[in-house]
Write a protein that holds these residues in place. Sequence first.
Motif, short mmCIF file in Angstrom:
data_model
loop_
_atom_site.label_atom_id
_atom_site.label_comp_id
_atom_site.label_asym_id
_atom_site.label_seq_id
_atom_site.Cartn_x
_atom_site.Cartn_y
_atom_site.Cartn_z
N ASN A 77 3.38 -1.59 0.95
CA ASN A 77 3.40 -2.46 -0.23
C ASN A 77 4.62 -2.20 -1.10
O ASN A 77 4.66 -2.59 -2.26
N THR A 78 5.63 -1.52 -0.53
CA THR A 78 6.92 -1.34 -1.20
C THR A 78 8.01 -1.66 -0.18
O THR A 78 7.72 -1.86 1.00
N ALA A 79 9.25 -1.63 -0.61
CA ALA A 79 10.36 -1.90 0.31
C ALA A 79 10.55 -0.80 1.34
O ALA A 79 11.20 -1.00 2.36
N ASP A 80 9.96 0.36 1.11
CA ASP A 80 10.11 1.53 1.97
C ASP A 80 8.94 1.64 2.94
O ASP A 80 7.80 1.87 2.52
N ALA A 81 9.20 1.50 4.22
CA ALA A 81 8.14 1.55 5.24
C ALA A 81 7.48 2.93 5.33
O ALA A 81 6.40 3.06 5.92
N PHE A 82 8.10 3.94 4.74
CA PHE A 82 7.55 5.29 4.79
C PHE A 82 6.73 5.66 3.55
O PHE A 82 5.90 6.55 3.61
N HIS A 83 6.97 4.98 2.45
CA HIS A 83 6.33 5.33 1.17
C HIS A 83 4.85 4.98 1.18
O HIS A 83 4.47 3.82 1.34
N ASN A 84 4.01 6.00 1.01
CA ASN A 84 2.55 5.83 0.98
C ASN A 84 2.00 5.14 2.22
O ASN A 84 1.05 4.35 2.14
#
Length: 176
Positions: A77-84
């Motif tokens: 749910n952010t631009a970063d596929a790794f975040h959360n």
Amino acid sequence: MIIDVQRVFEDGPHQAFQAAEVIARLNQITQAARQTQTPVFMVQHAATSGPLAYGEPGWAFAHLLTVSPADTVVHKNTADAFHNTTLHAQLQARGITELIVGGIQTDFCVDTSIRRALALGYAISLVSDGHTTLDNTVLSAEQIIAHHNVNLSSISSFGPRVTLVPAAVMATTLAA
């Protein structure tokens, strides 16, 4: 790793530049990967509202994208596929140290996820003709794509690098 190839970008007002052609190239690569038992990760963005909101028609994977039941789907749910997300843990559990990356939007989720992957120690093969975006108020999508190909492949401070590879070459390499 295929990032955010979702219906909202396939056609209509949010259609990405050369979306059908880019999706066809990504399908070529994922087909070759599946034939050689190379894991395929499909990253899917869910916004809190708008056309990418979870369950909205635009949130679904693009009609033209071939998704296999064997693929690993990662929701973000952010631009970063790794975040959360569980992406990093899943890659580590499989001993994966190199990623092949393509998807939509070059200047948002593709860029952010690649930079994070580099920071985490992954070497990247960026499909040079396998990512796309939309025009913005300053640059055309074609300029944004070219700019990111140059910039991302120039990053050296993390250790691992981004190597640009055309889709046809990548599919052939995977099939060999």
